[in-house]
Design a protein around this motif. Structure first.
Motif: not given
Ligand SMILES: [Zn+2]
Length: 325
Positions: A22, A24-25, A44, A47
């Motif tokens: 992911c 983002y995280c 994901c 998150c």
């Molecule tokens: Zn994520």
């Protein structure tokens, strides 16, 4: 090496490859989640955010994606050109050329600091510079006695070739700054070879490296790693002065990392530049990290903040920004 004709198929490939984690995280439990144009959308499970394969990469939010790949391909082949030349060659504004250059620099693959038996470490000084920044006033923090502009310190590591360049502080070299350079090295048994002051290095690594075997202060050029560093330092200074006509301290480590790859004569294929999922968040949050760096590690005051804003940058969690600051 990529020719311009290849960039269409490369773009398609970059767009359709399955992301490994992911953006983002960083979690790796991701599932397919519908379609987006010619590619898949992913979600994901950690998150819950959705994304596509280019989210977070250098090409994310770039409108002229194909042209950008041509630009990267051109730098890969011929090296960096001036902002003006780039804007003319690709028929883009100078601001876009500026953005593209720094996104490219941030997207460069990093060296995995693997084990070397003899690791050379040295400092490279450059005068503090605000090149390109609006507003030219520079304020020196009051506790700094010498009112001349201080140097910024880049620490270089090399074994057979230069493996790492890190901007550690602006001003006087102190152990706590030098130790920052050692943060992500592999602390196995190796000989640390340097021409830096013995006490300084000893204090810097005391708590960081347990297996320090040897630090040799003099007779630098008898050691291959220090020869490499010496040659690299001279070439890098030359590159900054003559080719780049000065580099802002904010971007110094980006250029050092680029020049390291150039100096080592490494070549990457186009898609490798589009692998780093933190390129876009790093680019958009650079000023924030620079501000923190100036606050903690500089004898010059942070001033003249850039006014540019990006939407959605806060969606990304960035925990490792080690190599720039
Ligand atoms: Zn994520």
């Amino acid at each position: 090496m990529n020719s311009f004709k290849d960039t269409y198929s490369q773009l398609q490939m970059i767009f359709t490859r399955k992301p490994e984690m992911c953006p983002y995280c960083g979690a790796n439990h991701i599932i397919r989640f519908g379609k987006y144009k010619t590619t898949h959308r992913y979600r994901c499970m950690s998150c819950r955010k959705t994304f596509i394969p280019i989210t977070g990469t250098a090409i994310y939010y770039i409108h002229k994606k194909h042209k950008f790949l041509q630009f990267v391909s051109s730098v890969n082949e011929f090296g960096l050109k001036s902002i003006i030349k780039t804007s003319k060659e690709f028929n883009i504004s100078t601001l876009t050329a500026f953005d593209w250059r720094h996104k490219f620099l941030l997207s460069m693959p990093l060296e995995n600091n693997s084990l070397y038996r003899d690791l050379g470490v040295n400092n490279h000084e450059n005068k503090y510079s605000q090149k390109g920044r609006r507003g030219t006033k520079v304020f020196i923090k009051s506790n700094f006695q010498n009112k001349k502009l201080p140097d910024s310190n880049l620490i270089f590591f090399a074994a057979d070739y230069v493996s790492k360049a890190k901007l550690i502080n602006i001003g006087k070299l102190k152990p706590q700054f030098v130790s920052r350079a050692f943060n992500d090295l592999n602390y196995q048994k190796f000989n640390l070879i340097t021409t830096l002051d013995h006490d300084l290095v000893n204090q810097a690594i005391k708590t960081k490296i347990c297996d320090l075997i040897n630090v040799v202060p003099s007779r630098a050029l008898e050691y291959l790693s220090l020869q490499t560093l010496d040659k690299f330092g001279i070439n890098f200074s030359d590159h900054i002065k003559k080719t780049m006509r000065g580099v802002a301290t904010k971007y110094l480590s980006l250029y050092a990392n680029y020049f390291r790859v150039y100096f080592n004569r490494q070549k990457y294929c186009l898609s490798e530049y589009m692998k780093k999922l933190s390129t876009w968040p790093e680019y958009t949050q650079m000023e924030k990290f620079y501000k923190t760096f100036m606050h903690n590690y500089s004898e010059v005051k942070y001033n003249n903040p850039t006014k540019r804003k990006w939407k959605l940058w806060h969606r990304f969690i960035l925990c490792n920004f080690e190599y720039v600051y």
